[in-house]
Each structure stands twice: as C-alpha cells, then as structure tokens.
Write an enzyme that holds these catalytic residues in place. Sequence first.
Site, mmCIF file in Angstrom:
data_model
loop_
_atom_site.group_PDB
_atom_site.id
_atom_site.type_symbol
_atom_site.label_atom_id
_atom_site.label_comp_id
_atom_site.label_asym_id
_atom_site.label_seq_id
_atom_site.Cartn_x
_atom_site.Cartn_y
_atom_site.Cartn_z
ATOM 1 N N GLU A 142 0.783 -1.278 0.059
ATOM 2 C CA GLU A 142 0.119 -0.061 -0.097
ATOM 3 C C GLU A 142 0.908 1.212 0.010
ATOM 4 O OE1 GLU A 142 -2.809 -0.287 3.008
ATOM 5 O OE2 GLU A 142 -4.037 -1.643 2.045
ATOM 6 N N ASP A 143 2.182 1.266 -0.282
ATOM 7 C CA ASP A 143 2.879 2.244 -0.372
ATOM 8 C C ASP A 143 2.807 3.297 -1.421
ATOM 9 O OD1 ASP A 143 4.020 1.435 1.883
ATOM 10 O OD2 ASP A 143 5.800 0.989 1.066
#
Length: 854
Positions: A430-431
């Site tokens: 999820e970066d």
Amino acid sequence: MAPAAAAVIPIDKNWEFKQLDKEDAEFLPVSQFPTNVHLDLLHHKLIPDPFIGKNELDVQWVGEARWVYKTTFKGQSVPEGAKAVLAFDGLDTFAIVVLNGKTILETDNMFTPERVEVTELLKEDNELVISFDSAYLRGWKLVEKYPEHKWGVWNGDNSRLAVRKAQYHWGWDWGPALLTCGPWRPISFEIYETRLADLSFDSTISEDLKSADIKATAEVEGLVGKVKFDLLLDGEEVASQTADTNDSGSATVSFHLDNPSLWYPFRYGRQPLYTLKATLLSSGSEIANITKRIGLRRAELVQQPLLDQPGTSFFFRVNNIPIYCGGSDWIPADNFIPRITAQKYYEWISLIRDGNQFMVRIWGGGIYEEQAFYDACDELGVLVWQDFMFGCGNYPAWPELRKSIDREARENIKLLRHHPSIVIWAGNNEDYQYQESAGLTYDFENKDAESWLQTDFPARYIYEKILSDACAELVPSTFYHPGSPWGAGRDTRDATVGDIHQWNVWHGTQEKWQDFDKLSGRFVSEFGMQAFPDVKTIDAYLPLGKDDPDRYPQSSTVDFHNKADGHERRIALYLVENMRYAPDPLEQFVYSTQLMQAECLASAYRLWKRQWKGPGREYNAGALVWQINDCWPVTSWSIVDFYLRPKHAFYTVKREMAPVSAGITRKVHKHPRDKYTRVYIDTETKIEVWGSNLTLEDLTVNVVLKAWDVTTGELTLEKKIAEGLVLPENRSTEVAALDVPTKEKGKGEENKVVVAAYIVQDGKQIARNVNWPEPLKYVHLQKPKELKAVLNSDATAVEISAEVPVKGVALECEDDAVKFSDNLVDIVPGEVVSIAVKGATKETKISTRYLGMI
C-alpha cells in the site's frame, strides 16, 4: 593434506540479560534462545503479560530502554589457514556486538544476517556481549536528521519508516505497540578453511511439462576445489555431476531431466520435493556440504488482454493450470516471534490448506518468515505471495539506507528462493496507495531512476530499482510486482489491471457486502470484515476471565483489544444493516459478529469466483481475505484467532472454495411504467444460479432448486432447473435466472422464501447453497421446535436437522480438542446435514446457536 571439515557450534547457552541504562540492574538468565527482551522479562515476572487486559500500556517503557545480552563460550583451536566466524542470523535491531572487550559489529537492520571473522580475538574463554538501543528513539533521531523528507504513515508513527525492523512492532490497526529487541534468530560459531556459502538453482520446465533443465550453482568461500552436485528424489539419486570452482569461487552444473516429478498446488497434484546437495571436495575428501529441498514447477503470472472486458488478466498458472487463488493474507503469528515453533507454523499452514485456500500472502509490515513457514507451504502445496518489508507509508531513501535495503533484499532472496511455493515477490504493501493519498510525485512514464530520488516519493527507487534489480538477478524466473496493490502504474484502485485492495466494505464508502460483484478487480489481494474472536479467547485476555466485570462487548477492555479506528461504528453499522442482534449475552453477540463476517466474506468469494469464466474471461482470478491470523488475542479481520480457533467465516470461505460449489444471488429489478412515476412501478425479484467447478474435469450434473416458506417450513417448490448440464473444468458457469418462487406475486411474498440450489452428479449431491431474503433483519425467522444436533454412534459426525428453515446453525463445544470439519450451516426442512468431527466421544457435549434464538 585436505582441509578439516567445518565446525559449526550454536551459541545458545548461558545467555543472560539486563537493562543497560539502569544502575542497579543485575544479569538474569534468559527464558529461551533465540529470544527477545519481552519474553525474558515475562519469564522473570518483571512485566505483566501485555496480552492480558490493558497491560500493553504498562510495558511501553521497555521499548524506550536499552538492554544488554551476554554469554560465554569456549574457544576452539583454529587450524593454520582456517578462520573463526561468528554468524548472527538476526539481531533486533540497533545492536553493538563486543567480543572479549572489542567491538566487532554494529547493526541497524533486523532482517539482515551478519558474519564477522573473529580469528584473532579468540581466547580459551570468550565473552560475547550485545547491547541493544531503543529502535523507537533511534527512529525519531533519524526523522529529525532528515527533515527534508515528507514523512507520513498509516499506522504506527513516522519513526518506523526510518528503521529496518518489523513495522507492526509500532502497533497496527489489529495489533499492539510492542517494540522488541534482542537476538531474535540463532547465533553460531564457525571454524573452517573453506565452506559452501550458498547453493542456488534455476529451472526451466518445458511447455509440455515433459522435461526440466536445472542449473545449480554453489558459492565457495576459502580454498577452491571441486563441488559435487547430487539431485535426489525420495532418497534415490536422480542425477549427479562434479564441477571445478572458478576464480570467483563458484561452481555450476546443468541437469536435464525427462519426465520430472512436478510440484503442484494441493488438489491439482502432488508436492514432490527433490533434494539438491552440494558437497565440497578436496583431495578426495568431503569438506562440507549443503542441501536444499526444491520443487520443480512452471509458474507464471499471466497478464494479457481479455476477450470482452477492458484491461488485462492477472492470474497465476502453475504447470499450465490456471489457478483461482482463493486464499488469505498473513501477518506474524505472534508479537514475540522467537516463541513461534515450527510445529505452530505447520498447524497454521495445515489450517490454511484445510480451509481450501490456495495462496497465502506474506504482508509487508511483518517479517521475512521463518524457513519452517515456507517448508510447510512447500510440503502442503500452498502458494506464497511474498511482500518485501515495507508498508503503508512514504519511506525515505538516503544513500546508507539504500545500501542497507539492497543487502536486506539480496540476503533474504537468497535464503528463500529455493522454495517452490513462492510464486511472486512484491515490493511493498500500500505504499503506492499512500503516495496517491498524500499527493506525492509519481510519473510512471519517467524511467530515469536517479531522478526519482529527487522527488518527494524517493521510495519509488526502492521498489522499481533496488528490489527489481535484486529479483531480476537472483530470482529471474519468479515474477516481481512493484507493490500491492499495483497495476501498470495506473491508479491503484483501477480494477481492470493488476491487483487491488478492496476496502470499500468496512473502510472507504462502506458499501453493502451484497454488492461485492460491483467491487471486483482482476485480483483482489485484500478485503475483509471484522468479527469478535471465540468467547474462550476473550475470557483468556480478560484479567478475571469469566468473572471479569468488563465481560461485555462495549467494555473498555474489550474495546482495547480492537485497534481499528472507528471499529465500534463500523461493526454496529454492518450488524444493524443486516440482522437483529443484542449485546447480551456476550456469547450471542460474538456469534452475531462472526455470522456477519461469515456472510460478508462468503458473498465476496461467491460473487468474485463467478467472474472466473475460463480462458480469456478471467475477470477475477483471486481473492485473498485480510486476514487469516492474529498476532495477539484481539477483535480483528482475522478468520482464525490467535489461539488457532477458527471463526465461522473460516468455514464459509472453505465451502466457497470447495472443488465444486453452487452460487445463488437475488436481484431486484424495477420497471417504471412511466418516466416520472413513483407509483406505477413493476418490481420483480430474480434468482440467479450458477455453478463453479474448480476441478480439472468437465462435470455432467443436474441442478435442483427447492424453496420453503420461512415461517411455516412448507416446501413450496422442488424443480430440476438443469438436467445433463456440463460444468466445464476450472470455471464458473451460469445455470438459470428465474423469478423467486412465491405463491402470489408482489405483496412482499419473495421476502418469505428461502431458496436452495443443489448440484447433483450421478445421484449424489456434490454442492449446496441456501439463499435467504436480505437483509436478514426483515425476515420473520422462526425458533425451531425440533432442532437436532446429534453425534452419530461412533462420535465421528454431528447430524443436524430442523422442521423450519434455520439460519446459521453453529456447533459449539467447550473442549478445544473437538474439531469440526464445517460449521455455521443453514438448515432447511427435510434434510440432515452431517458434519465430521474429530476428538469427540459419546459423552462429548455439543450445543447449538443460531440467528434468532435470542
């Protein structure tokens, strides 16, 4: 004269620890080894158990203190030409290592193993001292050192981004903040003139699967010589070859195998594991050897245009078999990793397999897991999606940190690359979503990697350069994916490419779970719904157990054991939207949340697997539920709690991922007779029925539909809606769409009808699905007068029946040794549902719970 064989001596005895920044602290023996400071403090009762009550708050000081570990060990004579090395498999995290008064190592990365030559420092009696600084405080110092970086996270705080340590130690929305330190992996003392430093292989399986070409490489440190390579299967030699080492210390051979024994995911074939052995030879003597268990398989991630939808597919193909990857996401199984045993890992992976889950994704905020985890996956045929350890934030990328990350990645790839279960490496969790949320700079078309470091999203360099290069060099035949979710540089919410995390049920727009078919993606690698754990798990964390005054759902202690922001509102929202429930007694409330989760997740798997339509129509190719497990006793999205007690969703997921399953959904269609009318609207409710066949054989079946009046139990329909229907292999097939069978059209009659579809092959029922009017809170559920759940004569099955339709019958037993093969089943009149049971006797007491009983 040949060199002596290498000696490897574990340094696991006589360890002591104490607080370094406390003047009157005394050394105490450790609880185990490897270890960490919380385990040792717990052992000596110097801290309360942080898993009990609110004790987590009382142990926060541990993570901000400094600690020291020491031991002594006997020196060994080091032959001339040999060397002595201390090998540290893992130090958590900021450590200074001193041997006999001399500093030999300083570390700042929990994930990177270290080796230090100590030949000149050895004595007859040696003292090894390791001091550990606070990762939390060191992290904040690094944040202050780099103020130009645009720091930001979801979960934990900014200091974690600066530290190469398990990110969940800072706390997450399912776990406590417990900042550990210590020698968390083994330490050993080695003496050798020469050794085998690594053994790796790359394999190519022919497209027809009839041959395999294997290239094996051994890395030799020290004196060069010959390396003998042996390939064995079930103890029998398959191939053998000897090669000289080259100037750089490498030796390589190639094997060609005809008709190799291939490794398959479970249910699609066997899991044969070859033994690849390298033996270092000198003057005809064996000096050292190293072995790896390997599996041969042809694994691909297929991303190609679809026949009649935009975007591309995203499915895994193993040995030419497309796999619908129903599975789950994995977090570390404990906050205190050293106490997770190999047996516990095997139990977890066995549970995943027993739940019909083909894939487990190792999430990027935890650890590169222990070998025992992957060994179990290899043996049991569970595919692994492996994240690198980055999650939910904007990571910095200063030069020294980049070097550390490069070493970390390469060392861990080398440790894990032989496992056939690993079919994908992904750069982060999820970066890229965080980048989008924070408006950080990202231009996919810009391929100048050095320029990425000058932007406010320098971590792109980590994911698309450092990790990508390491995988290309060290695991070229395993697919690398820059992140999860990720799709060709597009918005991470784009459902037509790559993988997505679907959090618009629970988080986001908080959609209804009945609409999961509209919330699909090519591969959904996260989605979920919370539920309370087993009541026995709650009693275990309440300080006074069953007698605790906080033993009710909204108590402060129970709330403390749910770390998700807004969990109270979200649980209440989905409960109140869907069913009648009451907070008392606790047992019934827990049941209600587990029914909620079970219905939600079953809906997702059922509706998404419907979109697995065969070649060229792989509209959805996988669903990994967040999450399979917990790291402490907690209310979370897990479908099995910390103590390996399955929640009811575990069983509904298991049924949806069975080899053959039936699907039903209800669709309401409204047809206004005039453009502007609010009155003259014709409404019809349709039942849509399909069958999902995940086997590799076409099945000829009949499909039967039955219906009952929910209030009386009267059978209102029994109809064969398909006869001699072929369900083609490995896809879902539409069966029929028809009106809800009612006695009278309109007047809400369709909300009184329970419908069941049965798939029958050669007279035997092979799949069943019961569909209820929704929301369930509107249904006039009846309390059965004759609900029976009876152990059969040899206590190997429980047989359940009732005279009226009953929603969500749950079997319960106080004895954890009693294991049910299924649970939370819908019961309709005229049927007996049999559930296999293990660990029961004729005296075992089994009770039931169902929706509407209270």
